[in-house]
Design an enzyme around this catalytic site. Structure first.
Site, PDB file in Angstrom:
ATOM      1  N   TYR A  68     -30.300 -26.243  21.982  1.00 35.41           N
ATOM      2  CA  TYR A  68     -31.143 -27.063  21.148  1.00 35.41           C
ATOM      3  C   TYR A  68     -32.076 -27.919  22.136  1.00 35.41           C
ATOM      4  O   TYR A  68     -33.132 -28.634  21.706  1.00 35.41           O
ATOM      5  CB  TYR A  68     -30.186 -27.914  20.428  1.00 35.41           C
ATOM      6  CG  TYR A  68     -29.588 -27.023  19.452  1.00 35.41           C
ATOM      7  CD1 TYR A  68     -30.030 -26.934  18.229  1.00 35.41           C
ATOM      8  CD2 TYR A  68     -28.275 -26.617  19.749  1.00 35.41           C
ATOM      9  CE1 TYR A  68     -29.377 -25.989  17.062  1.00 35.41           C
ATOM     10  CE2 TYR A  68     -27.499 -25.874  18.639  1.00 35.41           C
ATOM     11  CZ  TYR A  68     -27.992 -25.574  17.602  1.00 35.41           C
ATOM     12  OH  TYR A  68     -27.383 -24.930  16.736  1.00 35.41           O
ATOM     13  N   ASN A  89     -33.968 -23.588   8.379  1.00 36.57           N
ATOM     14  CA  ASN A  89     -34.826 -22.390   8.470  1.00 36.57           C
ATOM     15  C   ASN A  89     -34.425 -21.545   7.238  1.00 36.57           C
ATOM     16  O   ASN A  89     -33.449 -21.081   6.917  1.00 36.57           O
ATOM     17  CB  ASN A  89     -34.207 -21.559   9.526  1.00 36.57           C
ATOM     18  CG  ASN A  89     -34.688 -20.102   9.891  1.00 36.57           C
ATOM     19  OD1 ASN A  89     -35.616 -19.887   9.134  1.00 36.57           O
ATOM     20  ND2 ASN A  89     -34.231 -19.361  10.760  1.00 36.57           N
ATOM     21  N   CYS A  97     -32.788 -18.342  14.210  1.00 36.92           N
ATOM     22  CA  CYS A  97     -31.939 -19.574  14.656  1.00 36.92           C
ATOM     23  C   CYS A  97     -30.443 -19.307  15.112  1.00 36.92           C
ATOM     24  O   CYS A  97     -30.200 -20.170  16.034  1.00 36.92           O
ATOM     25  CB  CYS A  97     -31.672 -20.486  13.369  1.00 36.92           C
ATOM     26  SG  CYS A  97     -31.105 -19.577  11.932  1.00 36.92           S
ATOM     27  N   HIS A  98     -30.075 -18.089  15.205  1.00 34.88           N
ATOM     28  CA  HIS A  98     -28.682 -17.760  15.628  1.00 34.88           C
ATOM     29  C   HIS A  98     -28.734 -17.865  17.290  1.00 34.88           C
ATOM     30  O   HIS A  98     -27.970 -17.863  18.079  1.00 34.88           O
ATOM     31  CB  HIS A  98     -28.282 -16.388  15.321  1.00 34.88           C
ATOM     32  CG  HIS A  98     -29.113 -15.249  15.453  1.00 34.88           C
ATOM     33  ND1 HIS A  98     -29.944 -14.900  14.683  1.00 34.88           N
ATOM     34  CD2 HIS A  98     -29.103 -14.369  16.766  1.00 34.88           C
ATOM     35  CE1 HIS A  98     -30.644 -13.859  15.110  1.00 34.88           C
ATOM     36  NE2 HIS A  98     -29.940 -13.679  16.334  1.00 34.88           N
ATOM     37  N   GLU A 123     -26.917  -8.573  20.026  1.00 32.97           N
ATOM     38  CA  GLU A 123     -28.231  -8.500  20.782  1.00 32.97           C
ATOM     39  C   GLU A 123     -27.824  -8.415  22.362  1.00 32.97           C
ATOM     40  O   GLU A 123     -28.778  -8.153  23.196  1.00 32.97           O
ATOM     41  CB  GLU A 123     -28.836  -9.700  20.561  1.00 32.97           C
ATOM     42  CG  GLU A 123     -29.414  -9.860  19.032  1.00 32.97           C
ATOM     43  CD  GLU A 123     -30.595 -10.822  18.681  1.00 32.97           C
ATOM     44  OE1 GLU A 123     -30.595 -11.885  19.557  1.00 32.97           O
ATOM     45  OE2 GLU A 123     -30.875 -11.007  17.664  1.00 32.97           O
TER      46      GLU A 123
END
Length: 133
Positions: A68, A89, A97-98, A123
Site C-alpha cells: 500500500y 475496486n 487488488c489482491h 500467480e
C-alpha cells in the site's frame, strides 16, 4: 455479475468492462486454470482517485506484489487512502487488488484473506510474512 474464482463468487461490475459476460467469465476461468496470466479486456476506469489506484494496480505484473505504501508513494497519497480505494475496486481479480499487500502481511481483501493468499500463490508471488517468502 457474479464470477466464480477458486470456488468463491466475486462481484464484478461488468459495466466497467467492454466485453460480454460470457467473455469475462471465460477469461477468469482461463486465469484460474493457469492458461491466462493477464486479462485481455478493455476497462473503463473511474475518473477519480479510485480509478488512479486501479490503474496503478493494473500495472503490477502477475506474480509480483506492491505494498500500500509503494502505491501511495507513486500516487503521492497515504497508504490508508490506497487501501480504501482497493476496497472500492469494482472489478477485483481482473484489476488485481489482491497484488497489493501490507509491508509485513497480506492485510485486507474484500474476498477474504484466504482467497487473496490463494490468488497470490496461484500467480507464484511471494507472500509477506510467509516464512518461505
Amino acid at each position: 455479475m457474479q464470477v466464480p474464482v477458486f470456488g468463491r463468487d466475486r462481484e464484478i461490475d461488468a459495466s466497467r468492462i467492454d466485453a460480454d459476460p460470457a467473455t469475462i467469465r471465460e477469461q477468469v476461468r482461463e486465469y484460474e486454470d493457469g492458461v491466462r496470466t493477464e486479462f485481455d479486456l478493455e476497462i473503463d476506469y473511474p475518473d477519480d482517485f479510485t480509478g488512479a489506484v486501479m490503474r496503478a494496480m493494473a500495472r503490477i505484473p502477475p506474480g509480483e506484489t506492491r505494498t500500500y505504501g509503494d502505491l501511495a508513494a507513486e500516487l503521492e497519497t497515504a497508504p490508508v487512502a490506497v487501501g480504501q480505494a482497493c476496497g472500492r475496486n469494482p472489478i477485483p481479480v481482473i484489476v488485481p487488488c489482491h497484488r497489493v499487500v501490507g509491508r509485513d502481511s497480506l492485510t485486507g481483501y474484500m474476498g477474504g484473506l484466504d482467497l487473496k493468499r490463494q490468488l497470490l500463490e496461484h500467480e507464484g508471488a511471494a507472500i509477506p510474512g510467509d516464512p518461505e517468502a
